[in-house]
Motif scaffolding. Structure first.
Motif, PDB file in Angstrom:
ATOM      1  N   GLY A 263      70.282  24.364  70.590  1.00 64.61           N
ATOM      2  CA  GLY A 263      69.046  24.106  69.874  1.00 64.61           C
ATOM      3  C   GLY A 263      68.039  25.205  70.104  1.00 64.61           C
ATOM      4  O   GLY A 263      68.398  26.331  70.474  1.00 64.61           O
TER       5      GLY A 263
ATOM      6  N   PHE B  25      79.394  16.638  66.040  1.00 64.54           N
ATOM      7  CA  PHE B  25      78.126  17.366  66.116  1.00 64.54           C
ATOM      8  C   PHE B  25      76.987  16.416  65.785  1.00 64.54           C
ATOM      9  O   PHE B  25      77.018  15.706  64.769  1.00 64.54           O
ATOM     10  CB  PHE B  25      78.118  18.538  65.132  1.00 64.54           C
ATOM     11  CG  PHE B  25      76.922  19.443  65.265  1.00 64.54           C
ATOM     12  CD1 PHE B  25      76.839  20.362  66.292  1.00 64.54           C
ATOM     13  CD2 PHE B  25      75.880  19.372  64.351  1.00 64.54           C
ATOM     14  CE1 PHE B  25      75.740  21.203  66.415  1.00 64.54           C
ATOM     15  CE2 PHE B  25      74.778  20.209  64.458  1.00 64.54           C
ATOM     16  CZ  PHE B  25      74.716  21.124  65.498  1.00 64.54           C
TER      17      PHE B  25
ATOM     18  N   ARG C 197      64.358  21.667  68.065  1.00 60.23           N
ATOM     19  CA  ARG C 197      65.540  20.837  67.828  1.00 60.23           C
ATOM     20  C   ARG C 197      66.508  20.876  68.998  1.00 60.23           C
ATOM     21  O   ARG C 197      66.467  21.786  69.820  1.00 60.23           O
ATOM     22  CB  ARG C 197      66.265  21.267  66.553  1.00 60.23           C
ATOM     23  CG  ARG C 197      66.887  22.642  66.605  1.00 60.23           C
ATOM     24  CD  ARG C 197      67.516  23.042  65.285  1.00 60.23           C
ATOM     25  NE  ARG C 197      66.564  23.072  64.188  1.00 60.23           N
ATOM     26  CZ  ARG C 197      66.792  23.621  63.002  1.00 60.23           C
ATOM     27  NH1 ARG C 197      67.965  24.197  62.779  1.00 60.23           N
ATOM     28  NH2 ARG C 197      65.872  23.616  62.068  1.00 60.23           N
TER      29      ARG C 197
ATOM     30  N   THR D 116      75.574  16.131  56.961  1.00 60.20           N
ATOM     31  CA  THR D 116      75.350  17.555  57.211  1.00 60.20           C
ATOM     32  C   THR D 116      74.867  18.189  55.908  1.00 60.20           C
ATOM     33  O   THR D 116      74.558  17.490  54.937  1.00 60.20           O
ATOM     34  CB  THR D 116      76.623  18.238  57.745  1.00 60.20           C
ATOM     35  OG1 THR D 116      76.304  19.566  58.183  1.00 60.20           O
ATOM     36  CG2 THR D 116      77.723  18.284  56.704  1.00 60.20           C
TER      37      THR D 116
ATOM     38  N   ASN E 191      70.802  19.787  69.946  1.00 62.98           N
ATOM     39  CA  ASN E 191      72.076  19.311  69.431  1.00 62.98           C
ATOM     40  C   ASN E 191      73.138  19.238  70.516  1.00 62.98           C
ATOM     41  O   ASN E 191      73.051  19.901  71.557  1.00 62.98           O
ATOM     42  CB  ASN E 191      72.554  20.182  68.257  1.00 62.98           C
ATOM     43  CG  ASN E 191      72.704  21.642  68.631  1.00 62.98           C
ATOM     44  OD1 ASN E 191      73.480  21.998  69.512  1.00 62.98           O
ATOM     45  ND2 ASN E 191      71.957  22.512  67.939  1.00 62.98           N
TER      46      ASN E 191
ATOM     47  N   GLU F  65      72.584  16.479  65.802  1.00 61.03           N
ATOM     48  CA  GLU F  65      71.386  17.298  65.985  1.00 61.03           C
ATOM     49  C   GLU F  65      70.150  16.521  65.558  1.00 61.03           C
ATOM     50  O   GLU F  65      70.179  15.783  64.567  1.00 61.03           O
ATOM     51  CB  GLU F  65      71.492  18.591  65.177  1.00 61.03           C
ATOM     52  CG  GLU F  65      70.304  19.515  65.384  1.00 61.03           C
ATOM     53  CD  GLU F  65      70.473  20.856  64.701  1.00 61.03           C
ATOM     54  OE1 GLU F  65      70.663  21.858  65.406  1.00 61.03           O
ATOM     55  OE2 GLU F  65      70.420  20.882  63.451  1.00 61.03           O
TER      56      GLU F  65
ATOM     57  N   ARG G  88      69.228  15.073  62.015  1.00 65.38           N
ATOM     58  CA  ARG G  88      69.500  16.136  61.040  1.00 65.38           C
ATOM     59  C   ARG G  88      70.982  16.122  60.659  1.00 65.38           C
ATOM     60  O   ARG G  88      71.330  16.064  59.491  1.00 65.38           O
ATOM     61  CB  ARG G  88      69.131  17.505  61.631  1.00 65.38           C
ATOM     62  CG  ARG G  88      67.641  17.774  61.711  1.00 65.38           C
ATOM     63  CD  ARG G  88      67.352  19.063  62.477  1.00 65.38           C
ATOM     64  NE  ARG G  88      68.126  20.185  62.020  1.00 65.38           N
ATOM     65  CZ  ARG G  88      67.801  20.970  60.984  1.00 65.38           C
ATOM     66  NH1 ARG G  88      66.707  20.713  60.290  1.00 65.38           N
ATOM     67  NH2 ARG G  88      68.562  21.993  60.645  1.00 65.38           N
ATOM     68  N   HIS G  89      71.823  16.230  61.664  1.00 66.88           N
ATOM     69  CA  HIS G  89      73.272  16.240  61.439  1.00 66.88           C
ATOM     70  C   HIS G  89      73.931  15.188  62.326  1.00 66.88           C
ATOM     71  O   HIS G  89      73.508  14.980  63.469  1.00 66.88           O
ATOM     72  CB  HIS G  89      73.866  17.605  61.774  1.00 66.88           C
ATOM     73  CG  HIS G  89      73.301  18.737  60.970  1.00 66.88           C
ATOM     74  ND1 HIS G  89      73.811  19.117  59.755  1.00 66.88           N
ATOM     75  CD2 HIS G  89      72.262  19.574  61.214  1.00 66.88           C
ATOM     76  CE1 HIS G  89      73.114  20.134  59.276  1.00 66.88           C
ATOM     77  NE2 HIS G  89      72.154  20.429  60.147  1.00 66.88           N
TER      78      HIS G  89
ATOM     79  N   LYS H  48      77.432  19.272  70.745  1.00 64.42           N
ATOM     80  CA  LYS H  48      78.679  19.516  70.036  1.00 64.42           C
ATOM     81  C   LYS H  48      79.855  19.320  70.976  1.00 64.42           C
ATOM     82  O   LYS H  48      79.799  19.713  72.140  1.00 64.42           O
ATOM     83  CB  LYS H  48      78.691  20.940  69.476  1.00 64.42           C
ATOM     84  CG  LYS H  48      79.945  21.302  68.697  1.00 64.42           C
ATOM     85  CD  LYS H  48      79.859  22.731  68.167  1.00 64.42           C
ATOM     86  CE  LYS H  48      81.095  23.099  67.359  1.00 64.42           C
ATOM     87  NZ  LYS H  48      81.011  24.501  66.871  1.00 64.42           N
TER      88      LYS H  48
END
Length: 439
Positions: free
Chosen positions: A89, A158, A141, A196, A143, A160, A182-183, A145
């Motif tokens: 991020g 993933f 942000r 996504t 995230n 985020e 977001r994702h 993964k």
């Protein structure tokens, strides 16, 4: 002196091993105290063997530094069994100063956080100009993964989040803001499921701007849930449908949530040493049913985009998109997808947009971007009225400084102008200064 460095190295590696067990709930059930103690003992044994081997071979300062750098590089990566967990991020702080020719945007308006073309105030005559300045870190942000190889198959997840557009928070005391997704997707070999970027969007062609989007009126910009299949440069997806409608004669936007069929997208990307070019097409079913009006119509669009290398480091980015019924896919929904006619039927609204952006590296630390962007809606004013947006364009120029790869400081100037079908217009000047650290 060298022995002290080795001791520090051994201690850091040991702590990294302990951290792996502490954070293991991210991907597996936490180890029991007995298991944790056993693993620590095993790590200590391995470190003693490593110490003996280094002493026996006479490890050099360079070798010790290499081991330390590898440990530091993996400080945001962990292994949980066969799964690699990566944290990423950035932290970003922004200052914006905006001047509007026809009034100003109110408190908590999204147009003060980032450029939204359809929110530029319009008016007639000399009018009263408005001025706003804001400081914020909401674009920050985070995230997580994961990558796992399962019997020769690649499994990726993933997630985020950032803090833009979310409810909550204020600028009076704490400036606290709620996170938003977001994702959130899982990818198994060539299949992707979850939220996504839309397959209709070319993320690799986006301009490098300090503003959250930059040339917002000229680009597709949509994140949504989808099922996607990828084979080489070919991508095929079905994606979440949503229709936005202008009532007959004009008025506030209607978000129908009446989609009967998913949006269907096909994309093909061609990549080479010179960069990439992509072409995409979309077919949509626009639908509206409020108990009185019950109709649907077809929407479609095509997009050509790319990023081309120029010289050793410079690049040229572009996007051109057009169609009927694109609505929310283009220019952050500056125009709706359809309008209701006098017979209660839906008619798709045409829209066209594009941008070009050139990035130039002055040296290894300084670079600049110049971006031009435009949008036009093909409105039937007998149906939409004259209060809808006719066209928008903007110009962006920035200077960015990265003393090291993960840190960027910069300043950006933006000019944008919006016109509506009645002939009224308004413009905006915005200065933005940002500091960003990516991890």
């Amino acid at each position: 002196m060298e022995m002290n460095k080795k001791r520090i190295l051994y201690r850091n590696i040991l702590l990294a091993g302990v951290a792996i067990n502490i954070f293991s709930p991210l991907g597996a059930v936490a180890a029991t105290n007995q298991e944790l103690e056993a693993k620590i003992n095993k790590l200590e044994s391995m470190l003693m063997e490593l110490k003996g081997e280094l002493n026996k071979q006479g490890a050099t300062v360079a070798e010790t530094k290499e081991v330390a750098e590898k440990a530091e590089k993996n400080s945001l990566e962990m292994r949980v069994g066969d799964t690699k967990v990566t944290l990423g991020g950035y932290i970003k702080a922004d200052f914006t100063a905006s001047k509007y020719s026809r009034g100003e945007l109110g408190p908590q308006n999204l147009g003060r956080d980032f450029y939204i073309p359809g929110l530029i105030p319009v008016g007639s005559g000399p009018g009263e100009s408005g001025f706003d300045s804001d400081l914020g870190a909401k674009e920050t942000r985070f995230n997580i993964k994961t990558n796992t190889n399962v019997n020769g198959h690649d499994l990726t997840t993933f997630i985020e989040m950032d803090f833009l557009t979310g409810p909550g928070g204020n600028e009076r005391v704490t400036n606290s803001y709620n996170p938003r997704v977001r994702h959130a997707f899982v990818k198994y070999d060539n299949f992707l499921a979850g939220q996504t970027w839309s397959t209709f969007q070319d993320v690799g062609a986006l301009a490098e701007n300090l503003d959250f989007i930059g040339p917002a009126e000229g680009t597709t910009f949509v994140r949504q849930t989808q099922f996607r299949y990828t084979s080489g440069g070919l991508q095929i997806s079905i994606e979440n449908p949503e229709t936005t409608v202008t009532p007959y004669g004009g008025g506030g936007r209607i978000v129908t949530d009446d989609g009967a069929l998913p949006d269907f997208v096909v994309r093909y990307n061609s990549k080479a040493e010179w960069g990439h070019i992509g072409v995409a097409g979309i077919m949509r079913s626009l639908k509206f049913n409020n108990g009185v009006i019950n109709d649907s119509t077809l929407g479609w669009g095509v997009s050509l985009s790319g990023k081309l290398k120029v010289g050793a480091k410079d690049d040229f980015r572009f996007m051109a998109t057009g169609g009927k019924g694109l609505g929310r896919y283009l220019a952050i929904n500056t125009a709706n997808g359809a309008v209701v006619n006098a017979d209660g039927e839906l008619e798709a609204i045409g829209s066209y947009a594009g941008f070009v952006s050139y990035r130039h590296f002055w040296n290894t630390e300084f670079r600049s971007n110049l971006t031009l962007s435009a949008f036009k809606a093909d409105n039937d004013v007998a149906l939409t009225g004259t209060g809808v947006t006719k066209d928008v364009y903007s110009v962006h120029a920035n200077l960015l400084y990265s003393p090291i790869p993960k840190i960027t400081f910069g300043g950006e100037y933006m000019y944008a102008k919006r016109s509506i079908e009645s002939g009224l217009d308004g413009d905006m000047h915005r200065l933005q200064f940002s500091a960003k650290y990516a991890f």
